[in-house]
Design an enzyme around this catalytic site. Sequence first.
Site, PDB file in Angstrom:
ATOM      1  N   HIS A  18      13.294 -58.528 -25.451  1.00  0.00           N
ATOM      2  CA  HIS A  18      13.604 -57.278 -26.150  1.00  0.00           C
ATOM      3  C   HIS A  18      14.802 -57.451 -27.079  1.00  0.00           C
ATOM      4  O   HIS A  18      14.847 -56.847 -28.152  1.00  0.00           O
ATOM      5  CB  HIS A  18      13.890 -56.169 -25.131  1.00  0.00           C
ATOM      6  CG  HIS A  18      12.715 -55.796 -24.292  1.00  0.00           C
ATOM      7  ND1 HIS A  18      12.025 -54.614 -24.440  1.00  0.00           N
ATOM      8  CD2 HIS A  18      12.084 -56.456 -23.293  1.00  0.00           C
ATOM      9  CE1 HIS A  18      11.035 -54.555 -23.564  1.00  0.00           C
ATOM     10  NE2 HIS A  18      11.061 -55.666 -22.854  1.00  0.00           N
ATOM     11  N   ASP A 124      15.189 -49.161 -27.889  1.00  0.00           N
ATOM     12  CA  ASP A 124      14.024 -49.780 -27.270  1.00  0.00           C
ATOM     13  C   ASP A 124      13.188 -48.674 -26.642  1.00  0.00           C
ATOM     14  O   ASP A 124      13.711 -47.811 -25.916  1.00  0.00           O
ATOM     15  CB  ASP A 124      14.476 -50.781 -26.209  1.00  0.00           C
ATOM     16  CG  ASP A 124      13.339 -51.666 -25.727  1.00  0.00           C
ATOM     17  OD1 ASP A 124      12.383 -51.122 -25.131  1.00  0.00           O
ATOM     18  OD2 ASP A 124      13.403 -52.881 -25.951  1.00  0.00           O
TER      19      ASP A 124
END
Length: 483
Positions: A18, A124
Amino acid sequence: MEPKQHHVVCFPAPAQGHINPMTNLAKLLHSKGFLITFVHTEFNFDQQAISRGQDSPFIHGINGFYFETIPDGLPKDNKRGAKEHPDLCRAMASGEEPKNALRSLLRKLLASSDKPPITSVILDAQLNFAFEVVKEFDIRVFPFHTASACAVLGYLHYNELVNKGLFPLSGKNVNNGILDTPVDWIPGLFKGAKLKHLPSFIRSDEDEMMFINYNIVSAENAVDSRTLILNTFDDLEYNALQQIKSKIPNLVTIGPLPLLCDQQPQIQQFRSNLFTEDSNCLNWLDQRSPKSVIYVNYGSLATLTYDQLTEFAWGLANSNQYFLWIIREDLVNGETRVLSKEFMDEIKERGMIARWCRQETVVKHPSIAVFLTHCGWNSTLESVGEGIPVICWPFFADQSTNCAYAFEEWGIGMEIGDEDGDVKRTRVEIVVREMMEGEIGEKIRVRALELKNMARIATRFGGSSCNSFEELVKWLTLGVSCD
C-alpha cells in the site's frame, strides 16, 4: 501575490504493498506543485530510517514534501511481521489510539502558520477509521484503492454475498465445493468466474468476519465518496471499470504508476521500501544474458511452510534455469532453517538468493524473462508495464483474483498451485520450463508485450492514465469532485 499552494495529505495503509503506490502518487502530485504531507505509522517510519538511512529524504523530507507519524495501536514489542499482520489490521480498525492521533495531527496541520491549509486528503480506501476522522473536519476525501479493479468489483459485491448466505466459506462449505459456484450475477467479471476467484476474505471463518465486514465498509465509503483512485489503466480492466462506474461515477485510473512516474522528469527519486535492499541483485543480473532469468518474489506479507519452500526450491533447481529468488527474513513461518546446503551447492552457478530488492528496477532489467509471483497487484501491474510473463501462486486477498485474470482473461501467465493452493516440485519444474522454452510460453510472451505497449500508450501524454491524472490534479486543486 503568489498563487495559493494546495496542501494534500496522503495516508496509506501500513503495509509495503500500500505504501509503494501511495508514494508514487504523492511524488507525482508533488511534481505538479502540491505541498504533500505523507502520514506513516511510527513503526513504519522507523523501518524506513533503518532501510533507507538517516540521510534519506524519507526521514527529513524535501521542500514541499513532509512526513508525519501516528501510532498504529500495537505495543512497541510487537514485531509487525507477516505473522502479526492480522493484529495490525485489528488495531488500526478498532483501536482508539490511531483515531485520536490522526485527529490531533489534522488539527495541528490545520492550525499551522508554516503550511497552507489542507485542501484534500487522499486515503487508502481500506483505512475506514481514517474516513470517520476526516469527515469530522469537512475536508474532501479521495479514496485510493491499491487493489486491481477486478478485485474492487468483488469487494463491491461482498454485501450481496452476505445477503445470499454464502459467508463464511470455510470448513464444510469449502469441502463441499462451494468455491466452484459461478458468480455470473456479478457483471464485469471474466466469463467463467467463480467464488474462488473473488478476493479470498470470503473464505474467512466466523472468527475472521471482521475482515469481511471491514471490506464491506470500505466499499461503502468509496461509494459514498463518489470518487475512487485506482492504479490501473482503462484498456486492461475495461469491463470491471465500467461496472464500478455504475456505483462510483468518478473513477481516476492512473496506472501503471511506475510508468506514469517515468513520464515526469522532475519527479523525486527517493524510494519507500521498509526492508533493506540488496544491491548485489543488480550486479548479479548484469552478468546474465537477456531474458534468461526467472525473478521469484512472494511479496511482503505471504508466508510459506518449510515443506512448501523445499518443494519450490527443488522445482527451481530441477528446471535448470537461472533465477533470482527473494527470501524475506520472515518468509518461512515458524522456521529458523531455510535452504539446505545440498540445495545451495546445486544452484550455486545458477541461482541468486537475496532478502529484498528494489523490485521496480529488477523487473525492468533486460535479463528478466519471467516473474514467479504471488500476484499482488503492484507486482502484477509492474509485470504488465514491462512485458514480463508471470507464473502465479496466489496466497490471499486480491491475489487469487489477479491470478485468474492473468491466466484466464489477459493470457500473460500460468498458475502453479494445485486445487488446494499447494505446490509440488514437479509442477514447478514443468511450468518454469514451459514458460522459458515451450510453445505456450512463447505465446504468453507475445501477449505480455502487447499489454506492455498498451500500458505505455496509457501513461504517455494524451493517454488515458495521463489524462486521468490531470483530471485528478484539477479536482485536488478545487478540493471537490467533478460531479
